[in-house]
Design a protein around this motif. Sequence first.
Motif, mmCIF file in Angstrom:
data_model
loop_
_atom_site.group_PDB
_atom_site.id
_atom_site.type_symbol
_atom_site.label_atom_id
_atom_site.label_comp_id
_atom_site.label_asym_id
_atom_site.label_seq_id
_atom_site.Cartn_x
_atom_site.Cartn_y
_atom_site.Cartn_z
ATOM 1 N N PRO A 1 -9.026 -10.437 24.739
ATOM 2 C CA PRO A 1 -9.133 -10.120 23.310
ATOM 3 C C PRO A 1 -9.619 -11.352 22.567
ATOM 4 C CG PRO A 1 -6.834 -10.429 23.937
ATOM 5 C CD PRO A 1 -7.621 -10.501 25.209
ATOM 6 N N VAL A 2 -10.757 -11.254 21.914
ATOM 7 C CA VAL A 2 -11.364 -12.372 21.199
ATOM 8 C C VAL A 2 -11.759 -11.898 19.804
ATOM 9 C CG1 VAL A 2 -12.206 -13.476 23.313
ATOM 10 C CG2 VAL A 2 -13.678 -11.843 22.103
ATOM 11 N N ASP A 3 -12.188 -12.841 18.981
ATOM 12 C CA ASP A 3 -12.696 -12.529 17.651
ATOM 13 C C ASP A 3 -14.073 -13.147 17.485
ATOM 14 O OD1 ASP A 3 -10.262 -11.305 16.717
ATOM 15 O OD2 ASP A 3 -9.442 -13.316 16.409
ATOM 16 N N VAL A 4 -15.000 -12.388 16.918
ATOM 17 C CA VAL A 4 -16.244 -12.946 16.403
ATOM 18 C C VAL A 4 -16.019 -13.230 14.929
ATOM 19 C CG1 VAL A 4 -18.669 -12.493 15.885
ATOM 20 C CG2 VAL A 4 -17.702 -11.789 18.093
ATOM 21 N N VAL A 5 -16.332 -14.458 14.512
ATOM 22 C CA VAL A 5 -15.991 -14.926 13.172
ATOM 23 C C VAL A 5 -17.259 -15.396 12.467
ATOM 24 C CG1 VAL A 5 -14.582 -16.541 11.834
ATOM 25 C CG2 VAL A 5 -13.739 -15.661 14.027
ATOM 26 N N VAL A 6 -17.365 -15.087 11.176
ATOM 27 C CA VAL A 6 -18.424 -15.628 10.324
ATOM 28 C C VAL A 6 -17.791 -16.437 9.207
ATOM 29 C CG1 VAL A 6 -20.163 -15.034 8.584
ATOM 30 C CG2 VAL A 6 -20.222 -13.935 10.811
ATOM 31 N N VAL A 7 -18.323 -17.631 8.983
ATOM 32 C CA VAL A 7 -17.844 -18.522 7.926
ATOM 33 C C VAL A 7 -19.031 -19.033 7.119
ATOM 34 C CG1 VAL A 7 -15.836 -19.280 9.258
ATOM 35 C CG2 VAL A 7 -17.976 -20.580 9.397
ATOM 36 N N SER A 8 -18.720 -19.605 5.967
ATOM 37 C CA SER A 8 -19.710 -20.387 5.229
ATOM 38 C C SER A 8 -19.769 -21.778 5.845
ATOM 39 C CB SER A 8 -19.314 -20.488 3.758
ATOM 40 O OG SER A 8 -20.082 -21.495 3.104
ATOM 41 N N THR A 9 -20.944 -22.351 5.958
ATOM 42 C CA THR A 9 -21.053 -23.700 6.500
ATOM 43 C C THR A 9 -20.476 -24.751 5.566
ATOM 44 O OG1 THR A 9 -23.347 -23.739 5.688
ATOM 45 C CG2 THR A 9 -23.001 -23.250 8.025
ATOM 46 N N SER A 10 -20.126 -24.352 4.352
ATOM 47 C CA SER A 10 -19.442 -25.271 3.441
ATOM 48 C C SER A 10 -17.930 -25.167 3.554
ATOM 49 C CB SER A 10 -19.861 -24.991 1.991
ATOM 50 O OG SER A 10 -19.470 -23.684 1.593
ATOM 51 N N ASP A 11 -17.427 -24.186 4.342
ATOM 52 C CA ASP A 11 -15.981 -23.991 4.482
ATOM 53 C C ASP A 11 -15.700 -23.296 5.814
ATOM 54 O OD1 ASP A 11 -13.286 -23.570 4.260
ATOM 55 O OD2 ASP A 11 -13.412 -22.162 2.594
ATOM 56 N N TRP A 12 -15.631 -24.075 6.875
ATOM 57 C CA TRP A 12 -15.420 -23.520 8.203
ATOM 58 C C TRP A 12 -14.011 -22.966 8.384
ATOM 59 C CZ3 TRP A 12 -18.802 -23.330 12.486
ATOM 60 C CH2 TRP A 12 -20.083 -23.843 12.235
ATOM 61 N N ALA A 13 -13.068 -23.354 7.552
ATOM 62 C CA ALA A 13 -11.669 -22.962 7.731
ATOM 63 C C ALA A 13 -11.346 -21.581 7.168
ATOM 64 C CB ALA A 13 -10.754 -23.998 7.080
ATOM 65 N N THR A 14 -12.270 -20.987 6.404
ATOM 66 C CA THR A 14 -11.993 -19.717 5.745
ATOM 67 C C THR A 14 -12.947 -18.643 6.244
ATOM 68 O OG1 THR A 14 -11.314 -20.917 3.747
ATOM 69 C CG2 THR A 14 -11.730 -18.564 3.517
ATOM 70 N N PRO A 15 -12.509 -17.788 7.158
ATOM 71 C CA PRO A 15 -13.397 -16.726 7.662
ATOM 72 C C PRO A 15 -13.826 -15.777 6.545
ATOM 73 C CG PRO A 15 -11.503 -17.014 9.117
ATOM 74 C CD PRO A 15 -11.216 -17.810 7.877
ATOM 75 N N LEU A 16 -15.099 -15.440 6.539
ATOM 76 C CA LEU A 16 -15.617 -14.413 5.643
ATOM 77 C C LEU A 16 -15.478 -13.035 6.274
ATOM 78 C CD1 LEU A 16 -18.868 -16.252 4.481
ATOM 79 C CD2 LEU A 16 -16.667 -16.114 3.283
ATOM 80 N N HIS A 17 -15.684 -12.968 7.585
ATOM 81 C CA HIS A 17 -15.502 -11.728 8.335
ATOM 82 C C HIS A 17 -14.968 -12.086 9.716
ATOM 83 C CE1 HIS A 17 -17.681 -9.487 5.310
ATOM 84 N NE2 HIS A 17 -18.711 -10.310 5.433
ATOM 85 N N THR A 18 -14.132 -11.218 10.248
ATOM 86 C CA THR A 18 -13.604 -11.375 11.604
ATOM 87 C C THR A 18 -13.622 -10.010 12.278
ATOM 88 O OG1 THR A 18 -12.126 -13.162 10.883
ATOM 89 C CG2 THR A 18 -11.625 -12.111 12.980
ATOM 90 N N TRP A 19 -14.248 -9.968 13.455
ATOM 91 C CA TRP A 19 -14.325 -8.719 14.212
ATOM 92 C C TRP A 19 -13.611 -8.900 15.542
ATOM 93 C CZ3 TRP A 19 -18.847 -10.819 11.980
ATOM 94 C CH2 TRP A 19 -19.307 -10.138 10.853
ATOM 95 N N PRO A 20 -12.434 -8.320 15.722
ATOM 96 C CA PRO A 20 -11.745 -8.403 17.013
ATOM 97 C C PRO A 20 -12.374 -7.456 18.022
ATOM 98 C CG PRO A 20 -10.441 -7.140 15.450
ATOM 99 C CD PRO A 20 -11.646 -7.616 14.697
#
Length: 290
Positions: free
Chosen positions: A243-262
Amino acid sequence: MIRALQPGQRCEVWIASASTGALELVFTSDEVLFEAPNWSLDGAHLILNGAGKLWTLAVQDRTIAEVLLTGIPDLNNDHVLDPDGARIFLSANDGHIYSAALDGGEATKLTDDDSSFHFLHGVSPDGLELAYVGIDGGDFSKPGQLMTMPAAGGPSALVDTGPGHCDGPEYSPDGKWLYFNTESFTTQAGHAQIARARVDGTGFERLLGSDTVDWFPHLSPDGRLASYIRFPGGTIGHPADLPVDVVVVSTSDWATPLHTWPLFGGQGTLNVNSWSPDSARIAFVAYPSN
């Protein structure tokens, strides 16, 4: 070294919207394990590997066709398009990097017989340089090292990113940085984290600290967004069937996912840059069981 589906397992190719997070299932196979989608420059096709071969998947009519290549062994899932859109760079199971026309034909070996295994991950925006991971002597007990080389072939150069294993080096859209995952920030085995360094090795910095094992950062063509794959804490390497997640972030804020797809996947899900040319969508692969 050619991966195959397990009994009762299928391969699903998905496209996700970077703005809304909406998902679209574009292709399913219960026969061939397809991996690691790239986008063609016109956005009409995905390029994947499967069964040791290269394939193109038409996004609109969802038909898949083999790219007929000669002079190259079975492929693994490390392939990137030349910025010219007409050629592709490929890693093969003999540990070497090749180039070939995207419409097929004879492939050209680019790497020297230097006893290393060469795992391609990035090509510079001007198409003149490649970034890859070198495994000395093919000994996978040794850490992978970040290397660069001329895209036409020639001597390699080491980019020093510390003592830990690194993987997935990929150029920023401006060509100034290499983004990758590395274990250099921890003594915990396998605890890969996202980092970057300038192409000359200076400016080495951690971009994200987390309790998960984070691999394969991919920047969107406009440089505003990035995707990566998140493995459970304690994972060693980037194995399949977790079980993994594909994650999208802003390159100005890597710590805050914009979208996460498990999803159920891992190896093969997001090994290469799978951003569409307009930075609006990403593609990835899941491997669920029935």
